[in-house]
Design a protein around this motif. Structure first.
Motif, mmCIF file in Angstrom:
data_model
loop_
_atom_site.group_PDB
_atom_site.id
_atom_site.type_symbol
_atom_site.label_atom_id
_atom_site.label_comp_id
_atom_site.label_asym_id
_atom_site.label_seq_id
_atom_site.Cartn_x
_atom_site.Cartn_y
_atom_site.Cartn_z
ATOM 1 N N LEU A 21 0.835 -1.202 0.000
ATOM 2 C CA LEU A 21 0.000 0.000 0.000
ATOM 3 C C LEU A 21 0.870 1.253 0.000
ATOM 4 O O LEU A 21 0.467 2.297 -0.531
ATOM 5 N N VAL A 22 2.072 1.145 0.552
ATOM 6 C CA VAL A 22 2.990 2.286 0.587
ATOM 7 C C VAL A 22 3.364 2.731 -0.820
ATOM 8 O O VAL A 22 3.461 3.929 -1.102
ATOM 9 N N LEU A 23 3.548 1.775 -1.744
ATOM 10 C CA LEU A 23 3.867 2.143 -3.125
ATOM 11 C C LEU A 23 2.712 2.895 -3.777
ATOM 12 O O LEU A 23 2.936 3.845 -4.536
ATOM 13 N N ALA A 24 1.494 2.481 -3.498
ATOM 14 C CA ALA A 24 0.327 3.206 -4.018
ATOM 15 C C ALA A 24 0.268 4.608 -3.427
ATOM 16 O O ALA A 24 -0.064 5.580 -4.120
ATOM 17 N N MET A 25 0.590 4.741 -2.150
ATOM 18 C CA MET A 25 0.621 6.049 -1.501
ATOM 19 C C MET A 25 1.661 6.960 -2.141
ATOM 20 O O MET A 25 1.402 8.144 -2.401
ATOM 21 N N LEU A 26 2.850 6.403 -2.404
ATOM 22 C CA LEU A 26 3.923 7.204 -3.004
ATOM 23 C C LEU A 26 3.577 7.597 -4.441
ATOM 24 O O LEU A 26 3.893 8.713 -4.880
ATOM 25 N N ALA A 27 2.927 6.701 -5.189
ATOM 26 C CA ALA A 27 2.499 7.031 -6.543
ATOM 27 C C ALA A 27 1.459 8.144 -6.522
ATOM 28 O O ALA A 27 1.489 9.063 -7.351
ATOM 29 N N HIS A 28 0.534 8.074 -5.584
ATOM 30 C CA HIS A 28 -0.497 9.104 -5.419
ATOM 31 C C HIS A 28 0.149 10.442 -5.055
ATOM 32 O O HIS A 28 -0.188 11.490 -5.614
ATOM 33 N N PHE A 29 1.097 10.405 -4.126
ATOM 34 C CA PHE A 29 1.819 11.618 -3.742
ATOM 35 C C PHE A 29 2.556 12.217 -4.939
ATOM 36 O O PHE A 29 2.527 13.433 -5.157
ATOM 37 N N PHE A 30 3.203 11.368 -5.719
ATOM 38 C CA PHE A 30 3.937 11.868 -6.882
ATOM 39 C C PHE A 30 2.990 12.529 -7.875
ATOM 40 O O PHE A 30 3.303 13.602 -8.424
ATOM 41 N N ASN A 31 1.851 11.893 -8.145
ATOM 42 C CA ASN A 31 0.891 12.448 -9.094
ATOM 43 C C ASN A 31 0.456 13.860 -8.681
ATOM 44 O O ASN A 31 0.461 14.793 -9.489
ATOM 45 N N ASN A 32 0.081 14.019 -7.420
ATOM 46 C CA ASN A 32 -0.377 15.328 -6.937
ATOM 47 C C ASN A 32 0.782 16.305 -6.787
ATOM 48 O O ASN A 32 0.676 17.477 -7.166
#
Length: 313
Positions: A246-257
């Motif tokens: 789930l951390v990778l999904a969080m980091l991808a979301h953070f990068f997008n925004n």
């Protein structure tokens, strides 16, 4: 997919169906409570009454308005998407909170793949952003179209106001409020909790990913961004599914925004010529190039985690 399956083994004390309903009610109540709570520090900070403080949310001519909007968004999101879901996990699930934030620090490749895949996706998704913005409705849906256009215009005004950074400090505040908190909270709620509960119910990971992405997009109540946000939610869901992190999904979301905010800051300070808010068509050859690169990176991402699972037994 062994690591992802470990999330499916987590059981709500009242079962996945009732647990999911309970979670939604928890978060809905948390949104209301924390939106009210978010006004209190502003009342103390500005020495204003409740009505005067609420007025600051819409009066963008008042220099205090930006502080008020960032504060209410930060407190509301922190409460509804992080604190309330974590409280739910603590009270109603047979697992530790730390399970949702575990990460294998032995490898740097998954993070690199996730970030690069997200970047490629942002380019490809620009086609759907433009299509969604220019979508026209039949005459019988004119009422809905008018509402959607009005809502979009209001959002655009607020977004432009909040991203009109007066300095680097405001960019850091925006990154915290718009990138870090949603990156953690929305992934915890929509992917870590809702997606896995849905899969326990429907027994199909792809259905769970897309239904969760549908909820994710609908939650933002922005029709003229509904389709690209739906695809974005599905991307985060698949990153979680393929990697079990789930951390990778969080980091991808953070990068997008966060990438969007940084690019806006650089553009408005004349440091780059590209305006990321420009909705004009990205050349098809550019989209095709990034689609191919993104597909190749996705293959490597999936292959890496399958090999890792085989190696770990």
């Amino acid at each position: 997919m062994q690591k992802y399956n470990s999330f499916l083994e987590i059981r709500d004390l009242k079962g996945p169906g009732l647990g999911l309903l309970q979670l939604v009610l928890f978060c809905f109540g948390g949104m209301i409570v924390f939106q009210i709570i978010s006004v209190l520090p502003l009342m103390l900070l500005f020495n204003t009454g409740f009505e005067e403080t609420m007025r600051l949310m819409t009066d963008m001519g008042d220099p205090r308005s930006k502080v008020a909007l960032y504060t209410t968004q930060a407190v509301g999101s922190l409460g509804a998407f992080i604190l309330v879901p974590l409280l739910y996990v603590k009270l109603y699930q047979s697992t530790k909170v730390s399970t949702y934030f575990s990460v294998d620090t032995r490898y740097w490749q998954p993070l690199t793949y996730a970030i690069l895949i997200t970047f490629c996706f942002m380019v490809v998704n620009s086609l759907f952003i433009e299509w969604n913005i220019n979508l026209k409705f039949p005459e019988f849906m004119s009422g809905f179209e008018q509402w959607a256009q009005t809502n979009e215009e209001q959002r655009k005004v607020i977004t432009e106001y909040l991203t009109d950074f007066s300095g680097f400090g405001e960019l850091l505040v925006a990154l915290f409020v718009v990138a870090i908190i949603p990156g953690i909270g929305e992934e915890l709620l929509f992917r870590g909790l809702i997606q896995t509960r849905l899969q326990q119910l429907v027994r199909n990971p792809h259905a769970a990913i897309w239904i969760s992405a549908l909820f994710f997009s609908a939650f933002h109540v922005q029709f003229y961004g509904f389709v690209p946000r739906l695809f974005l939610g599905a991307l985060f869901g698949y990153i979680f599914y393929w990697s079990g992190s789930l951390v990778l999904a969080m980091l991808a979301h953070f990068f997008n925004n966060g990438f969007s905010l940084v690019m806006l800051y650089l553009y408005k300070n004349d440091l780059v010529d590209f305006n990321i808010d420009d909705t004009e068509t990205v050349p098809l050859e550019t989209v095709g190039f990034f689609f191919i690169i993104g597909a190749a990176l996705t293959y490597l991402f999936i292959k890496f985690h399958r090999n890792l699972e085989n190696a770990d037994g």
